[in-house]
Every structure is written in C-alpha cells, then in structure tokens.
Design a protein around this motif. Structure first.
Motif, PDB file in Angstrom:
ATOM      1  N   ALA A   1      34.330 -13.619  55.146  1.00 17.53           N
ATOM      2  CA  ALA A   1      35.609 -14.303  54.999  1.00 17.53           C
ATOM      3  C   ALA A   1      35.815 -15.297  56.141  1.00 17.53           C
ATOM      4  N   ALA A   2      35.458 -14.880  57.354  1.00 22.22           N
ATOM      5  CA  ALA A   2      35.602 -15.768  58.513  1.00 22.22           C
ATOM      6  C   ALA A   2      34.707 -16.989  58.381  1.00 22.22           C
TER       7      ALA A   2
ATOM      8  N   ARG B   1      48.832 -15.225  67.383  1.00 17.31           N
ATOM      9  CA  ARG B   1      49.733 -16.102  68.133  1.00 17.31           C
ATOM     10  C   ARG B   1      49.699 -17.530  67.614  1.00 17.31           C
ATOM     11  N   ALA B   2      48.646 -17.854  66.854  1.00 13.06           N
ATOM     12  CA  ALA B   2      48.476 -19.229  66.378  1.00 13.06           C
ATOM     13  C   ALA B   2      49.112 -19.421  65.011  1.00 13.06           C
ATOM     14  N   SER B   3      49.667 -20.581  64.815  1.00 11.37           N
ATOM     15  CA  SER B   3      50.244 -20.912  63.513  1.00 11.37           C
ATOM     16  C   SER B   3      49.142 -21.016  62.474  1.00 11.37           C
ATOM     17  N   GLY B   4      49.352 -20.368  61.325  1.00 10.02           N
ATOM     18  CA  GLY B   4      48.370 -20.429  60.246  1.00 10.02           C
ATOM     19  C   GLY B   4      47.166 -19.543  60.437  1.00 10.02           C
ATOM     20  N   SER B   5      47.235 -18.592  61.357  1.00 12.86           N
ATOM     21  CA  SER B   5      46.100 -17.693  61.580  1.00 12.86           C
ATOM     22  C   SER B   5      45.878 -16.796  60.361  1.00 12.86           C
ATOM     23  N   LEU B   6      44.661 -16.286  60.246  1.00 10.74           N
ATOM     24  CA  LEU B   6      44.325 -15.396  59.137  1.00 10.74           C
ATOM     25  C   LEU B   6      44.798 -13.984  59.446  1.00 10.74           C
ATOM     26  N   PRO B   7      45.457 -13.332  58.504  1.00 11.22           N
ATOM     27  CA  PRO B   7      45.847 -11.943  58.728  1.00 11.22           C
ATOM     28  C   PRO B   7      44.640 -11.017  58.605  1.00 11.22           C
ATOM     29  N   HIS B   8      44.602 -10.006  59.412  1.00 11.20           N
ATOM     30  CA  HIS B   8      43.538  -8.998  59.324  1.00 11.20           C
ATOM     31  C   HIS B   8      44.194  -7.635  59.514  1.00 11.20           C
ATOM     32  N   ALA B   9      44.490  -6.993  58.402  1.00 14.14           N
ATOM     33  CA  ALA B   9      45.201  -5.718  58.435  1.00 14.14           C
ATOM     34  C   ALA B   9      44.235  -4.545  58.397  1.00 14.14           C
ATOM     35  N   GLY B  10      44.754  -3.365  58.604  1.00 13.00           N
ATOM     36  CA  GLY B  10      43.959  -2.137  58.553  1.00 13.00           C
ATOM     37  C   GLY B  10      44.622  -1.066  59.391  1.00 13.00           C
ATOM     38  N   THR B  11      45.229  -0.082  58.747  1.00 14.43           N
ATOM     39  CA  THR B  11      45.976   0.953  59.450  1.00 14.43           C
ATOM     40  C   THR B  11      45.163   1.599  60.565  1.00 14.43           C
TER      41      THR B  11
ATOM     42  N   LYS C   1      33.617 -18.446  55.634  1.00 12.78           N
ATOM     43  CA  LYS C   1      34.150 -19.367  54.630  1.00 12.78           C
ATOM     44  C   LYS C   1      35.373 -20.114  55.165  1.00 12.78           C
ATOM     45  N   ALA C   2      36.230 -19.386  55.865  1.00 12.79           N
ATOM     46  CA  ALA C   2      37.436 -20.027  56.403  1.00 12.79           C
ATOM     47  C   ALA C   2      37.090 -21.038  57.484  1.00 12.79           C
ATOM     48  N   PHE C   3      36.170 -20.692  58.371  1.00 14.05           N
ATOM     49  CA  PHE C   3      35.835 -21.563  59.496  1.00 14.05           C
ATOM     50  C   PHE C   3      35.135 -22.837  59.027  1.00 14.05           C
ATOM     51  N   THR C   4      34.235 -22.699  58.061  1.00  8.99           N
ATOM     52  CA  THR C   4      33.513 -23.877  57.564  1.00  8.99           C
ATOM     53  C   THR C   4      34.345 -24.690  56.585  1.00  8.99           C
ATOM     54  N   GLY C   5      35.424 -24.094  56.083  1.00  7.08           N
ATOM     55  CA  GLY C   5      36.209 -24.768  55.067  1.00  7.08           C
ATOM     56  C   GLY C   5      35.564 -24.729  53.693  1.00  7.08           C
TER      57      GLY C   5
ATOM     58  N   ALA D   1      38.971 -17.080  66.757  1.00  7.03           N
ATOM     59  CA  ALA D   1      40.344 -17.552  66.967  1.00  7.03           C
ATOM     60  C   ALA D   1      41.110 -17.678  65.658  1.00  7.03           C
ATOM     61  N   LEU D   2      40.399 -17.701  64.543  1.00  6.56           N
ATOM     62  CA  LEU D   2      41.060 -17.725  63.240  1.00  6.56           C
ATOM     63  C   LEU D   2      41.997 -16.538  63.058  1.00  6.56           C
ATOM     64  N   PHE D   3      41.706 -15.437  63.762  1.00  4.00           N
ATOM     65  CA  PHE D   3      42.469 -14.204  63.588  1.00  4.00           C
ATOM     66  C   PHE D   3      43.483 -13.970  64.710  1.00  4.00           C
ATOM     67  N   ASP D   4      43.729 -14.981  65.525  1.00  5.97           N
ATOM     68  CA  ASP D   4      44.673 -14.846  66.634  1.00  5.97           C
ATOM     69  C   ASP D   4      46.100 -14.963  66.086  1.00  5.97           C
TER      70      ASP D   4
END
Length: 468
Positions: free
Chosen positions: A140-141, A313-323, A143-147, A308-311
C-alpha cells in the motif's frame, strides 16, 4: 521404485498411528468445530498431526507423553526456544502493569530503536500484528508513494509473503491469464484468495525473466518489486548478490520501490537480515516472527520519505489502524528479547551453528553421483535449513524448478515420520529453524544426534533414494 517408497512410508505411518492414539483422539474432537480439525493449514499432515501439550527449552511434549527436540522453531518465530526466563519475567512484569492501555507507551519507541540499530535501511518503522499485514501495508505504501495506485507488483514464482500473498511454484501461467479465471486448479483458487493486486510473476534468480516482464508493460505501471532474499515456503533457495543488485537497479530506473520481505530471514548473520551481509539497501523491509518475543508481531519500515506517508501530524497522511499494533505485551517482550537475549553476538553464533549443521549433512556420501541417484540436499541460510531429495547438485539450484522436477515429496513425508520416531520435530516439508536453546551444550549434543539420525535414514532407505 514407487512401490518401495510407498511400502516404507506405510510402515512408518502404521507405527505413527499405533503410538499416537491421544493425538488422534484430539484431532477427531477438533474436527467437530474446526474444518479438518485445523485453524492453521501448514500444521496439518496425514493421517493427523501431533497434539502438543507443553514445551520447554528446545523440547516439545505431545498428548501421548512423547518428548521431541524442537527443530521446527515455530517456522522461525520460535527463535528464543520455549519459556526463556528473561521473556517470562518480561511477560509477568508487563501483565502486572496491565495488558491494554489504548495509548502510546515507551516500549514501542524502544523496540523501534532496537530494530533500526540492526537494519540500516530502516529509518522509520511502524508495527503490525503479523508478517502478512506488514507486506500488505508495504505494498500500500509503495502504491501511494509512487502515485501508481493501480500499479503492478513484481513477485516471484515460489514466493510466500503471507496468507493472502502466496505464489507457489507452478502459479506463473495462471497469474498471467487476463480476465475471468475458472476455478479449475489449486493455483487458480489461491489467486482468488490473494489480495487483489495486479501481480507479475518472474522467475527467482533470473534477471532475464524480470527484464522481460518489465518490457511487456509500461514502466510507469510498476509500483514495487517484492522479494524474499531466501525463499522460505519456496524451499530455501537464496537470492544471489547479482540478482538482488539487478533488482535494485531496475527499481531505481522504473521509479518503483524495492521491498525485501525479511519476515523469516531477519535472524540471519548478526540479526540484521540477509540484506546486511549482501549490502543491498531496499526502500522498504518487512519483518515479523520472533521479534515480538513469541507474541504476535509484524513491522514494515524503510526510507524516511516513504514512511512519512503515515505521519499523523501531516495533512493528508495515510491512516494505519490496528488495535494491537502497539500491544504492550508484544512491545515489552520484544525489547527484552533483543536487548538481553538475541544479541548480535548470539545471532552470529546461531547463524554459524546452522551453517555447520547444513555443511555436515550436505557432506554425506561425498563423491561421484551415480546415474539416477537422488541425494539429500540441504538448502537455506544460517539457522534455517530446508531438506530436499533431488538429483540436482547444490550449485545448480537457483529456483524451485531446479529441484521440483525430480523430487518425490513422499520421501520428505517418510523422513518426517522417521525423524518423529527418533524424537525430532520438524516440518513435513523438510523445513527446520534452529532456536537459541540449541546453542547449549545439551542442545548441541541433540543436534549431533539428529545428524546421525539423518545419516542412518540415508543408509536405511538407500534403495528408495536412488529412484529410477
């Protein structure tokens, strides 16, 4: 010749059934609630698996009261052996303070630092619950990073990256089919089970096959190359430095990410994975298995700009959940294991022990190979050993195709039952992962006994091994 193997196997199976009545009863009870009595497919074998009742150090005890030397090592997750006192103390102390916080705690940052110290390519890291999740997040990272949100992923025939990312040998043609696929073979079924990425299947250690795939599509369509530096489920074949270097170069040319799946191989050398010895720097690395100290664990990490895609603090960052991503038990026990038990020195000692055992077994019957004769070949790296019965010499094995063509899997089934009878627990497919507990004086004696048992097996079943 086929009858010789079948006759030998039938005798071994009859002995197994006669001495494991309690395991059989446990299996039959389980089938009433679990499909096939099983919730983890790799642990099933015919006629039924052993039911394990307890474990300590390097030993397992089954429901029938038999004790085995554990050479499976929970498919590399059991690196610490069973009930290591340092890990037990960490479990007890963590439980005393509470098991679920619902908030950050210092152990997760400490575990991240310890991992970064061992993997130079990891600048930032995030935790998951398994190696499967880690690989899904890494893709997923990429694909997101390369666009390239619908980008293609290059993987390899015979590779395994988790329960929904499996590419067994023989799947290549099926994955290449475009459009709707009829469910007519196990490969087509597995394709349906896999995560719905657009995969391109190349041949392991074959640069030409990779280049041909790249040439068949637009380079801008490829988001990532995902690779195990040693095929785990695929039989212990190791990638060459030349092959890994070629993949690094092609990924750079394409603007794609190179992802090394070191879920199984992070234990190698001084605990920094195969990438540390070959000096290959991937963009992302995925981890899992033992690093949580025996608890459920996974992680993906790498370049700062990708992670940094998962930070948050950044606007538009990717969510990464997991209890349970930062489960306090996993984090604390993982820290204790890396700090106090699996030190770089111990990692190297275990790696060298595995190489020693592999070398001793591969030296059996050294000499000229007679026409039609199979030999036992042990592949793998360091403390992971994978057995094969093949006519192909070790130096000529570069992919699963090189041993699959002439290996009779019933010989591995026979080896499995014969080793159980001698008190050694390993995977049905001939896979072993040594634990730190075997570094003890008594553990090394048991490994000597195992080497002797394997040699007796070769002598006892020489006619079956020669084949037609």
């Amino acid at each position: 010749m086929m009858n010789l193997i079948q006759t030998a196997y039938s005798k071994a199976e009859a002995r197994y059934v006669a001495t494991n009545a309690a395991s059989r009863a446990a299996h039959e009870t389980a089938t009433a609630s679990l499909p096939g009595g099983n919730t983890r497919s790799v642990l099933h074998w015919e006629p039924y698996p052993l039911c394990i009742s307890s474990a300590k150090g390097y030993t397992l005890r089954d429901a029938d009261g038999h004790t085995y030397v554990d050479l499976l090592g929970e498919y590399s997750a059991g690196l610490y052996g069973h009930s290591h006192p340092v890990l037990l103390a960490a479990i007890a102390e963590t439980a005393r303070r509470g098991l679920s916080y619902g908030g950050p705690h210092v152990a997760e940052a400490r575990l991240a630092i310890l991992i970064k110290e061992r993997f130079r390519s990891i600048e930032r890291i995030r935790f998951t619950n398994s190696g499967t999740e880690a690989n899904l997040m890494a893709l997923a990272a990429a694909k997101a990073f390369t666009g390239r949100h619908r980008g293609k992923i290059i993987v390899f025939n015979g590779s395994y990256h988790g329960g929904v990312l499996t590419f067994p040998f023989g799947c290549q043609d099926v994955w290449g089919v475009k459009g709707e696929v009829k469910m007519e073979s196990k490969y087509e079924v597995l394709r349906a089970l896999n995560a719905p990425h657009d995969f391109l299947i190349a041949t392991y250690n074959d640069t030409a096959s990779v280049d041909a795939l790249i040439a068949s599509v637009s380079g801008d369509d490829i988001a990532a190359i995902l690779l195990e530096p040693m095929l785990g489920s695929g039989g212990g074949v190791c990638a060459t430095l030349e092959f890994l270097s070629h993949l690094r170069r092609r990924a750079d040319e394409l603007g794609a990410l190179l992802i090394l799946d070191e879920v199984m191989t992070s234990r190698m050398y001084t605990g920094g994975g195969i990438q540390s010895e070959l000096n290959i720097r991937p963009d992302l690395t995925t981890l899992g298995k033992y690093i949580g100290g025996g608890m459920s664990f996974g992680a993906f990490g790498g370049r700062h700009d990708v992670m940094a895609l998962f930070d948050p603090r950044a606007s538009g960052s990717l969510p990464h959940a997991g209890t349970f991503n930062n489960n306090v038990l996993t984090m604390n026990v993982g820290v204790a294991g890396l700090e106090r038990v699996f030190t770089p020195e111990k990692a190297r000692e275990l790696h060298d022990l595995g190489d020693e055992i592999r070398g001793r077994i591969n030296s059996f019957k050294d000499g000229v190979l007679r026409p039609g004769e199979r030999r036992l070949r042990v592949l793998g790296c360091g403390s992971i050993l994978v057995f094969h019965f093949t006519r192909t010499s070790l130096e000529n094995i570069a992919s699963p195709a090189d041993w699959k063509g002439d290996e009779d899997p019933r010989l591995l089934d026979l080896l499995h039952l014969e080793m159980l009878n001698d008190g050694f627990y390993l995977a049905r497919r001939g896979y072993l992962a040594l634990s730190l507990a075997l570094l003890s004086q008594d553990g090394r004696k048991e490994l000597d006994r195992f080497v002797d048992a394997v040699q007796r097996f070769i002598v006892k079943f020489q006619s079956e091994l020669i084949g037609e």
